[in-house]
Motif scaffolding. Structure first.
Motif, PDB file in Angstrom:
ATOM      1  N   GLY A   1       0.818  -1.212   0.000  1.00 40.08           N
ATOM      2  CA  GLY A   1       0.000   0.000   0.000  1.00 40.08           C
ATOM      3  C   GLY A   1       0.848   1.256   0.000  1.00 40.08           C
ATOM      4  O   GLY A   1       0.528   2.239  -0.687  1.00 40.08           O
ATOM      5  N   ALA A   2       1.936   1.248   0.772  1.00 39.98           N
ATOM      6  CA  ALA A   2       2.820   2.414   0.818  1.00 39.98           C
ATOM      7  C   ALA A   2       3.464   2.666  -0.545  1.00 39.98           C
ATOM      8  O   ALA A   2       3.586   3.816  -0.992  1.00 39.98           O
ATOM      9  CB  ALA A   2       3.899   2.206   1.883  1.00 39.98           C
ATOM     10  N   ILE A   3       3.874   1.594  -1.224  1.00 41.54           N
ATOM     11  CA  ILE A   3       4.472   1.740  -2.559  1.00 41.54           C
ATOM     12  C   ILE A   3       3.439   2.277  -3.548  1.00 41.54           C
ATOM     13  O   ILE A   3       3.739   3.148  -4.373  1.00 41.54           O
ATOM     14  CB  ILE A   3       5.044   0.395  -3.038  1.00 41.54           C
ATOM     15  CG1 ILE A   3       6.182  -0.058  -2.121  1.00 41.54           C
ATOM     16  CG2 ILE A   3       5.549   0.512  -4.477  1.00 41.54           C
ATOM     17  CD1 ILE A   3       6.673  -1.472  -2.415  1.00 41.54           C
ATOM     18  N   ILE A   4       2.205   1.756  -3.467  1.00 41.32           N
ATOM     19  CA  ILE A   4       1.140   2.213  -4.360  1.00 41.32           C
ATOM     20  C   ILE A   4       0.863   3.692  -4.145  1.00 41.32           C
ATOM     21  O   ILE A   4       0.700   4.458  -5.103  1.00 41.32           O
ATOM     22  CB  ILE A   4      -0.133   1.377  -4.135  1.00 41.32           C
ATOM     23  CG1 ILE A   4       0.081  -0.054  -4.627  1.00 41.32           C
ATOM     24  CG2 ILE A   4      -1.327   2.005  -4.846  1.00 41.32           C
ATOM     25  CD1 ILE A   4      -1.011  -1.022  -4.209  1.00 41.32           C
ATOM     26  N   ILE A   5       0.799   4.112  -2.883  1.00 38.76           N
ATOM     27  CA  ILE A   5       0.551   5.527  -2.575  1.00 38.76           C
ATOM     28  C   ILE A   5       1.682   6.397  -3.113  1.00 38.76           C
ATOM     29  O   ILE A   5       1.449   7.479  -3.672  1.00 38.76           O
ATOM     30  CB  ILE A   5       0.398   5.718  -1.057  1.00 38.76           C
ATOM     31  CG1 ILE A   5      -0.910   5.068  -0.581  1.00 38.76           C
ATOM     32  CG2 ILE A   5       0.412   7.207  -0.680  1.00 38.76           C
ATOM     33  CD1 ILE A   5      -1.025   4.953   0.915  1.00 38.76           C
ATOM     34  N   ALA A   6       2.929   5.916  -2.966  1.00 38.43           N
ATOM     35  CA  ALA A   6       4.068   6.679  -3.478  1.00 38.43           C
ATOM     36  C   ALA A   6       4.000   6.812  -4.998  1.00 38.43           C
ATOM     37  O   ALA A   6       4.221   7.906  -5.546  1.00 38.43           O
ATOM     38  CB  ALA A   6       5.372   5.996  -3.056  1.00 38.43           C
ATOM     39  N   LEU A   7       3.685   5.726  -5.682  1.00 36.57           N
ATOM     40  CA  LEU A   7       3.559   5.778  -7.138  1.00 36.57           C
ATOM     41  C   LEU A   7       2.422   6.712  -7.565  1.00 36.57           C
ATOM     42  O   LEU A   7       2.564   7.475  -8.530  1.00 36.57           O
ATOM     43  CB  LEU A   7       3.308   4.375  -7.698  1.00 36.57           C
ATOM     44  CG  LEU A   7       4.498   3.411  -7.719  1.00 36.57           C
ATOM     45  CD1 LEU A   7       4.052   2.016  -8.133  1.00 36.57           C
ATOM     46  CD2 LEU A   7       5.578   3.924  -8.667  1.00 36.57           C
ATOM     47  N   SER A   8       1.311   6.664  -6.834  1.00 31.21           N
ATOM     48  CA  SER A   8       0.181   7.544  -7.151  1.00 31.21           C
ATOM     49  C   SER A   8       0.579   9.002  -7.019  1.00 31.21           C
ATOM     50  O   SER A   8       0.201   9.841  -7.847  1.00 31.21           O
ATOM     51  CB  SER A   8      -1.000   7.238  -6.221  1.00 31.21           C
ATOM     52  OG  SER A   8      -1.454   5.916  -6.385  1.00 31.21           O
ATOM     53  N   GLY A   9       1.349   9.308  -5.970  1.00 29.39           N
ATOM     54  CA  GLY A   9       1.801  10.682  -5.787  1.00 29.39           C
ATOM     55  C   GLY A   9       2.699  11.145  -6.915  1.00 29.39           C
ATOM     56  O   GLY A   9       2.558  12.263  -7.414  1.00 29.39           O
ATOM     57  N   VAL A  10       3.624  10.277  -7.341  1.00 24.67           N
ATOM     58  CA  VAL A  10       4.524  10.630  -8.439  1.00 24.67           C
ATOM     59  C   VAL A  10       3.734  10.862  -9.727  1.00 24.67           C
ATOM     60  O   VAL A  10       3.974  11.827 -10.462  1.00 24.67           O
ATOM     61  CB  VAL A  10       5.575   9.528  -8.643  1.00 24.67           C
ATOM     62  CG1 VAL A  10       6.397   9.802  -9.901  1.00 24.67           C
ATOM     63  CG2 VAL A  10       6.490   9.430  -7.437  1.00 24.67           C
ATOM     64  N   VAL A  11       2.770   9.959 -10.001  1.00 22.79           N
ATOM     65  CA  VAL A  11       1.961  10.093 -11.214  1.00 22.79           C
ATOM     66  C   VAL A  11       1.199  11.410 -11.206  1.00 22.79           C
ATOM     67  O   VAL A  11       1.166  12.136 -12.211  1.00 22.79           O
ATOM     68  CB  VAL A  11       0.977   8.903 -11.337  1.00 22.79           C
ATOM     69  CG1 VAL A  11      -0.052   9.162 -12.436  1.00 22.79           C
ATOM     70  CG2 VAL A  11       1.744   7.621 -11.630  1.00 22.79           C
ATOM     71  N   LYS A  12       0.584  11.754 -10.071  1.00 24.30           N
ATOM     72  CA  LYS A  12      -0.228  12.961  -9.997  1.00 24.30           C
ATOM     73  C   LYS A  12       0.625  14.223 -10.112  1.00 24.30           C
ATOM     74  O   LYS A  12       0.282  15.157 -10.853  1.00 24.30           O
ATOM     75  CB  LYS A  12      -1.016  12.980  -8.684  1.00 24.30           C
ATOM     76  CG  LYS A  12      -2.043  14.105  -8.604  1.00 24.30           C
ATOM     77  CD  LYS A  12      -3.073  13.956  -9.718  1.00 24.30           C
ATOM     78  CE  LYS A  12      -4.057  15.097  -9.721  1.00 24.30           C
ATOM     79  NZ  LYS A  12      -5.011  15.015 -10.843  1.00 24.30           N
TER      80      LYS A  12
END
Length: 199
Positions: free
Chosen positions: A164-175
């Motif tokens: 979940g932490a990795i997914i959140i980090a990737l989402s932040g980078v994408v946004k």
């Protein structure tokens, strides 16, 4: 609060800031009304549902991993009862994440805001999400085939939290990358219009 703030605040800000700009940047009432078309409202609702559901699932799993399991370690019947109640939230949350995530992905593609890097990060995020969905379902399941995950529930809950932490980090980078890309395109367009106006 400790779970809510770092997870939901950045994503909600990216949804709310455009609304604030529309309200406060001197846009006419007609422009504001045009922005509130059904697809805009649906996209905004989908983003909030996606973020809110992720907060509930990650926050609930965090509490189970670091609080509930620590307190009820020697009481398997109580743990099973809690898992039974948590199960409906896990399954409902997964369904909401799949629906809202699929819609958000489709909207990004339809808007032409994707490139190779976007696909690489989002596709990685999707694969990690599928893994976390499987483990989350196994942790609240009852089949003999997934019993080994429940026997080591704290370990596998920690794995899901890491995913979940990795997914959140990737989402932040994408946004953030998407916002920067759009800002660059707007600046280039403004510069081109200014050049044309001067001619």
């Amino acid at each position: 609060t400790l779970i809510f703030s770092p997870v939901i605040a950045p994503a909600l800000c990216t949804s709310i800031i455009p609304l604030k700009e529309l309200c406060c940047s001197g846009s006419s009432e007609n422009e504001w009304e045009k922005s509130m078309d059904p697809m805009f409202v649906l996209s905004l609702a989908s983003r909030w549902i996606h973020v809110g559901t992720a907060v509930v699932l990650v926050g609930g799993l965090f509490a189970l991993r670091f609080v509930v399991h620590a307190v009820l370690a020697g009481r398997p019947d109580d743990l099973a009862a809690i898992r039974g109640r948590w199960k409906k939230y896990v399954h409902g949350g997964i369904a909401l994440l799949l629906l809202s995530g699929g819609f958000n992905y489709w909207r990004a593609i339809a808007a032409g805001r994707v490139d190779g890097i976007y696909h690489a990060m989002v596709d990685t995020k999707i694969l990690l999400a599928m893994g976390s969905f499987f483990l989350s379902s196994a942790l609240v399941g009852r089949s003999a085939g997934t019993q080994k995950f429940r026997d080591a529930a704290p370990k596998w809950a920690g794995v899901v939290l890491l995913l979940g932490a990795i997914i959140i980090a990737l989402s932040g980078v994408v946004k953030v990358r998407d916002n920067a890309k759009q800002a660059s395109l707007q600046a280039a367009g403004a510069a081109a219009n200014e050049t044309v106006g001067q001619k």
